[in-house]
Write a protein that holds these residues in place. Structure first.
Motif, PDB file in Angstrom:
ATOM      1  N   VAL A   4       0.844  -1.200   0.000  1.00 40.71           N
ATOM      2  CA  VAL A   4       0.000   0.000   0.000  1.00 40.71           C
ATOM      3  C   VAL A   4       0.881   1.254   0.000  1.00 40.71           C
ATOM      4  O   VAL A   4       0.629   2.210  -0.730  1.00 40.71           O
ATOM      5  N   LEU A   5       1.931   1.243   0.817  1.00 41.25           N
ATOM      6  CA  LEU A   5       2.882   2.357   0.814  1.00 41.25           C
ATOM      7  C   LEU A   5       3.549   2.494  -0.543  1.00 41.25           C
ATOM      8  O   LEU A   5       3.720   3.605  -1.057  1.00 41.25           O
ATOM      9  N   PHE A   6       3.913   1.377  -1.107  1.00 41.11           N
ATOM     10  CA  PHE A   6       4.628   1.369  -2.394  1.00 41.11           C
ATOM     11  C   PHE A   6       3.763   1.957  -3.496  1.00 41.11           C
ATOM     12  O   PHE A   6       4.275   2.619  -4.407  1.00 41.11           O
ATOM     13  N   CYS A   7       2.452   1.717  -3.442  1.00 36.94           N
ATOM     14  CA  CYS A   7       1.526   2.300  -4.426  1.00 36.94           C
ATOM     15  C   CYS A   7       1.634   3.818  -4.439  1.00 36.94           C
ATOM     16  O   CYS A   7       1.668   4.453  -5.500  1.00 36.94           O
ATOM     17  N   GLY A   8       1.663   4.401  -3.242  1.00 35.68           N
ATOM     18  CA  GLY A   8       1.761   5.848  -3.144  1.00 35.68           C
ATOM     19  C   GLY A   8       3.126   6.366  -3.554  1.00 35.68           C
ATOM     20  O   GLY A   8       3.237   7.395  -4.230  1.00 35.68           O
ATOM     21  N   LEU A   9       4.158   5.650  -3.171  1.00 33.32           N
ATOM     22  CA  LEU A   9       5.515   6.121  -3.452  1.00 33.32           C
ATOM     23  C   LEU A   9       5.872   6.064  -4.934  1.00 33.32           C
ATOM     24  O   LEU A   9       6.600   6.922  -5.425  1.00 33.32           O
ATOM     25  N   LEU A  10       5.371   5.068  -5.658  1.00 31.56           N
ATOM     26  CA  LEU A  10       5.724   5.005  -7.074  1.00 31.56           C
ATOM     27  C   LEU A  10       5.109   6.174  -7.842  1.00 31.56           C
ATOM     28  O   LEU A  10       5.693   6.675  -8.812  1.00 31.56           O
ATOM     29  N   VAL A  11       3.933   6.645  -7.399  1.00 29.48           N
ATOM     30  CA  VAL A  11       3.321   7.830  -8.010  1.00 29.48           C
ATOM     31  C   VAL A  11       4.111   9.074  -7.638  1.00 29.48           C
ATOM     32  O   VAL A  11       4.457   9.897  -8.497  1.00 29.48           O
ATOM     33  N   PHE A  12       4.408   9.223  -6.352  1.00 29.35           N
ATOM     34  CA  PHE A  12       5.121  10.416  -5.898  1.00 29.35           C
ATOM     35  C   PHE A  12       6.527  10.484  -6.489  1.00 29.35           C
ATOM     36  O   PHE A  12       6.985  11.553  -6.906  1.00 29.35           O
TER      37      PHE A  12
END
Length: 265
Positions: free
Chosen positions: A74-82
């Motif tokens: 779930v964290l990785f989903c946000g980080l790949l966008v950011f």
């Protein structure tokens, strides 16, 4: 609009070669070469899993099970966008300054440089998405809604490119913009729902997150990849229209100002 579309058609081979060169140059001289583009996000995913899942024992509200690996994804989903957005925005102000030799060439289409930067960032985001997909495949269930992922990400691609044209032009005339953007991106990372859900934010402060364009993309990536539900179509449409506006405004600004680059540089 026609001019921006013709830009891709008339320079597609040059853009491809420059994107390829930019990617290869990043890892030139290293023993593993291009494999670093795979190992770096994989290593970061392992770090997130260890610290947030096992050390801090975090849980993502009621949306997930207690599976610690799911929380890391779930964290990785946000980080790949950011990370995609941040890479383009932080490099854009110095794009023209760092390519003075190309600016001095009368016949070189400078407006493709932000496209090249975006293409290189897209490659690295694609590698991160592959790692995310493998992680979801191992840990949980791959939902069919993942097919909406390109549609969900498309607005942030347009938004990033539009800002890149604007900032790469502005960086020629205002050199301090690079330092300012660095500070803004650090703040934006913590002002986006990457390490926590919006539900934990007090109601009176949530408006800050709702005016952040990354919020909707990050949330929709999680919807289609982790939750197995449809994107928020209303925000996807609004985000697309706003990103399209930034895209054309950024391109227009760049075209109108690029004539003065060589005089300043």
């Amino acid at each position: 609009m026609k001019q921006s579309l013709l830009l891709y058609k008339n320079n597609k081979h040059l853009i491809f070669q420059l994107v390829k060169r930019d990617i290869l140059q990043r890892y030139r001289g290293s023993n593993l070469g291009l494999l670093w583009s795979f190992f770096t996000p994989l290593f970061m995913l392992i770090i997130y899993t260890y610290f947030f899942g096992f050390v801090f024992n975090n849980k993502w509200g009621g949306a997930l099970s207690d599976n610690k690996y799911e929380f890391a994804l779930v964290l990785f989903c946000g980080l790949l966008v950011f990370n995609f957005f941040s890479e383009i925005i932080t490099k854009s102000p110095s794009l023209m300054v760092g390519n003075t030799n190309l600016v001095k060439k009368v016949v070189f289409p400078l407006e493709i440089l932000p496209i090249v930067l975006t293409g290189s960032a897209l490659f690295h985001m694609f590698v991160s998405i592959v790692i995310l997909f493998i992680g979801v495949l191992i840990v949980g269930t791959v939902h069919w809604t993942i097919i909406f992922l390109p549609l969900v990400i498309f607005p942030v691609i347009l938004l990033s490119l539009g800002f890149s044209w604007f900032l790469s032009s502005l960086g020629v005339f205002i050199r301090d913009i690079s330092q300012f953007i660095g500070l803004v991106m650090q703040a934006l990372m913590f002002m986006s729902p990457i390490f926590y859900p919006i539900s934990v934010i007090p109601e009176k402060l949530r408006f800050i997150y709702y005016i952040n364009p990354l919020t909707y993309v990050v949330e929709d990536v999680r919807r289609v990849v982790m939750w197995g539900v449809f994107p928020n179509w209303e925000f996807t449409l609004i985000g697309f229209l706003l990103s399209l506006m930034v895209y054309f405004l950024g391109f227009s600004w760049f075209i109108k100002t690029k004539g003065g680059f060589s005089d300043v540089l």
